[in-house]
Write an enzyme that holds these catalytic residues in place. Structure first.
Site, short mmCIF file in Angstrom:
data_model
loop_
_atom_site.label_atom_id
_atom_site.label_comp_id
_atom_site.label_asym_id
_atom_site.label_seq_id
_atom_site.Cartn_x
_atom_site.Cartn_y
_atom_site.Cartn_z
N LYS A 127 29.35 57.55 56.35
CA LYS A 127 29.97 58.85 56.09
C LYS A 127 28.96 59.98 55.91
CE LYS A 127 32.28 56.52 52.93
NZ LYS A 127 32.48 55.21 53.50
N VAL A 157 36.56 56.93 57.91
CA VAL A 157 37.70 57.27 57.04
C VAL A 157 38.84 56.31 57.35
CG1 VAL A 157 39.17 59.13 56.20
CG2 VAL A 157 37.11 59.68 57.46
N ALA A 159 38.83 53.23 57.16
CA ALA A 159 38.31 51.93 57.61
C ALA A 159 39.02 51.42 58.86
CB ALA A 159 38.41 50.90 56.48
N LEU A 161 41.81 52.71 60.30
CA LEU A 161 43.13 53.31 60.56
C LEU A 161 42.91 54.50 61.49
CD1 LEU A 161 44.94 53.69 57.10
CD2 LEU A 161 45.52 52.12 58.94
N GLY A 212 35.19 41.96 43.90
CA GLY A 212 34.40 42.54 45.00
C GLY A 212 35.04 43.77 45.60
N GLU A 215 32.11 49.20 44.38
CA GLU A 215 30.68 49.23 44.64
C GLU A 215 30.01 48.36 43.58
OE1 GLU A 215 29.04 50.93 47.02
OE2 GLU A 215 30.88 51.78 47.83
N ASP A 226 32.56 59.33 47.41
CA ASP A 226 32.93 58.73 48.69
C ASP A 226 34.19 59.40 49.26
OD1 ASP A 226 31.92 56.52 50.26
OD2 ASP A 226 33.92 55.64 50.00
N LYS A 230 34.93 61.68 52.68
CA LYS A 230 36.03 61.43 53.63
C LYS A 230 36.86 62.70 53.85
CE LYS A 230 36.41 56.55 52.40
NZ LYS A 230 37.15 55.53 51.66
N GLY A 336 37.91 47.24 53.69
CA GLY A 336 37.48 45.89 54.03
C GLY A 336 36.61 45.87 55.27
N1 NAP Z 1 32.49 47.25 53.13
C1 NAP Z 1 33.61 47.90 53.45
O1 NAP Z 1 34.73 47.38 53.26
C2 NAP Z 1 33.54 49.26 54.08
C3 NAP Z 1 34.75 49.92 54.42
C4 NAP Z 1 34.67 51.17 55.04
C5 NAP Z 1 33.45 51.75 55.30
N2 NAP Z 1 32.32 51.11 54.92
C6 NAP Z 1 31.03 51.76 55.22
O2 NAP Z 1 30.30 50.94 56.13
C7 NAP Z 1 28.91 51.06 55.87
C8 NAP Z 1 28.34 49.66 55.61
O3 NAP Z 1 29.00 49.07 54.51
P1 NAP Z 1 28.66 47.58 54.05
O4 NAP Z 1 29.72 47.22 53.07
O5 NAP Z 1 28.45 46.72 55.24
O6 NAP Z 1 27.28 47.80 53.29
P2 NAP Z 1 26.17 46.70 52.96
O7 NAP Z 1 26.78 45.35 52.90
O8 NAP Z 1 25.43 47.23 51.80
O9 NAP Z 1 25.21 46.73 54.26
C9 NAP Z 1 24.44 47.86 54.58
C10 NAP Z 1 23.44 47.43 55.63
O10 NAP Z 1 22.72 48.58 56.07
C11 NAP Z 1 21.35 48.21 56.15
N3 NAP Z 1 20.45 49.37 56.15
C12 NAP Z 1 20.18 50.22 55.15
N4 NAP Z 1 19.25 51.12 55.55
C13 NAP Z 1 18.95 50.81 56.84
C14 NAP Z 1 18.06 51.35 57.80
N5 NAP Z 1 17.30 52.41 57.53
N6 NAP Z 1 17.98 50.77 59.03
C15 NAP Z 1 18.76 49.69 59.33
N7 NAP Z 1 19.63 49.13 58.44
C16 NAP Z 1 19.72 49.69 57.22
C17 NAP Z 1 21.16 47.31 54.95
O11 NAP Z 1 19.94 46.62 55.05
P3 NAP Z 1 19.18 46.12 53.70
O12 NAP Z 1 20.03 45.01 53.18
O13 NAP Z 1 17.86 45.69 54.22
O14 NAP Z 1 19.13 47.32 52.81
C18 NAP Z 1 22.39 46.43 55.10
O15 NAP Z 1 22.18 45.45 56.09
C19 NAP Z 1 28.78 52.00 54.66
O16 NAP Z 1 28.53 53.31 55.12
C20 NAP Z 1 30.15 51.92 53.99
O17 NAP Z 1 30.47 53.08 53.26
C21 NAP Z 1 32.33 49.88 54.35
#
Ligand code: NAP
Length: 368
Positions: A127, A157, A159, A161, A212, A215, A226, A230, A336
């Site tokens: 975002k 935004v 996720a 949808l 889980g 955050e 967040d 959005k 998710g």
């Molecule tokens: N999880 C959800 O349900 C969900 C839903 C909607 C949107 N999102 C969005 O999707 C994105 C990812 O979420 P997530 O839950 O997957 O987060 P996450 O589990 O914390 O994973 C983030 C990933 O990004 C990597 N990263 C950070 N800085 C980086 C860089 N400079 N170069 C390459 N990789 C880098 C991290 O690596 P390291 O581990 O080495 O730091 C990690 O692998 C976020 O923007 C979040 O807001 C997530």
């Protein structure tokens, strides 16, 4: 690290890939995307050239196997990734080159406009690209206009949808979007849906964290930043060029008080009493009014408000020309990793399928 040259690509032999991908971010969403890439016949003409986290990377010029790339990346010794992921996307002028940002990295978001300006498409769940300061948003828009490269942000935004695609379609049809209102945090909707005063609000937060749903630091969810991002993304897509400072965000608890569970419980008990006293329902709402005012915070809604329905789905009410009586309301599971990854892949496939989608500019002097 480079993977063995024998590593097979996603694309079957002899079937030229329509697009090359680099995946930045291999956490929950990145891994879910790799699983989806592996299982989807529609993804057969995509070639995954590299995956990276902040400390590891794996690259194969012939393509990586999506189903095993995450495990292979875990086995790579940590090392600095190359400064520019475009170096992994060898330009040949025939295939679309797509950088997928599945991180929440500020440093990566700051480079989205540069990748677009080089002719690479960007697909992102991050975002901090469109939902940060106005300057970055404008740079992304201008770079797209310059090169024709596309920016897929559906997963930022709701996720996955189709909220941004719906807004884009309405505007393409000539509609003006007057106002927006949404419940855009799955976590806050889950908490408020269950909060009936029988348990302190902080106990519910603890339960959500254990499941889980928050955050790692749940106070971040309660701050609403967040959701502010959005709202900025949606408002700008709807034609309202808001600076980030235009959003009035009211956290559930005054940040000056620090993470104080007792103060949170008192504040939330007060909100619940006010809502019940007025025969209303407590919801966390992101709102853009017709006069351009934007705000994020708790609201006491009338029970027949489309955002007041029970459940913890994401919901967005769009007030526009063609629906003058009642807003168009979209709702569904908006949280998710799996649905977010589905949103990313939808954007990737749309770019790969677009006729004449821009291609990464070959280096000067190259004939391809
Ligand atoms: N999880 C959800 O349900 C969900 C839903 C909607 C949107 N999102 C969005 O999707 C994105 C990812 O979420 P997530 O839950 O997957 O987060 P996450 O589990 O914390 O994973 C983030 C990933 O990004 C990597 N990263 C950070 N800085 C980086 C860089 N400079 N170069 C390459 N990789 C880098 C991290 O690596 P390291 O581990 O080495 O730091 C990690 O692998 C976020 O923007 C979040 O807001 C997530």
């Amino acid at each position: 690290m480079n993977a063995p040259a024998s590593c097979p690509a996603l694309a079957p032999a002899g079937d030229a890939p329509a697009a090359d991908l680099v995946l930045l971010g291999c956490g929950q969403v990145g891994r879910a995307l790799l699983r989806r890439l592996h299982g989807q016949p529609a993804a057969a003409r995509l070639r995954l050239l590299a995956v990276a986290t902040s400390s590891r990377h794996l690259h194969a010029a012939s393509g990586l196997v999506a189903g095993s790339a995450a495990d292979a990346l875990d086995r790579v010794a940590p090392g600095a990734a190359p400064a520019d992921p475009l170096a992994w996307l060898a330009p040949d002028g025939r295939r679309a080159a797509i950088v997928v940002d599945a991180s929440a990295s500020e440093a990566l978001a700051a480079r989205h406009a540069r990748w677009l300006a080089a002719g690479a498409h960007v697909v992102t769940a991050n975002k901090r690209g469109l939902g940060a300061g106005q300057e970055r948003w404008l740079a992304i828009r201008d770079a797209q206009a310059l090169t024709g490269a596309r920016y897929g942000a559906s997963a930022t935004v709701g996720a996955g949808l189709p909220l941004l695609p719906a807004i884009a379609r309405l505007r393409a049809g000539g509609d003006r979007i007057h106002a927006l209102a949404g419940t855009l945090s799955g976590t806050l909707s889950w908490l408020l849906d269950r909060y009936d005063g029988s348990r302190p609000f902080s106990a519910l937060v603890g339960q959500a964290r254990a499941l889980g749903l928050t955050e790692p630091d749940p106070w971040q969810d309660l701050g609403g930043l967040d959701v502010e991002r959005k709202l900025l993304i949606l408002a700008r897509a709807a034609g309202h060029a808001l600076p980030a400072s235009a959003v009035r965000r009211r956290p559930l608890l005054d940040p000056a008080k620090g993470p104080d569970a007792a103060a949170l419980d008192r504040a939330m008990a007060g909100w619940l009493a006010r809502a019940r006293g007025a025969g209303r329902v407590l919801r966390h709402v992101a709102r853009l009014d017709a006069d351009g005012a934007a705000r994020v915070g708790l609201e006491c809604l009338a029970p027949d408000d489309p955002l007041a329905r029970p459940g913890c789905e994401n919901r967005l009410a769009i007030h526009c020309d063609r629906y003058p009586e009642a807003p168009l309301t979209l709702s569904g599971p908006g949280a998710g990793p799996a649905v977010t990854a589905a949103g990313l892949l939808d954007d990737v496939l749309a770019i790969a399928a677009a006729p004449g989608a821009g291609r990464l500019a070959p280096p000067p002097g190259s004939r391809s």
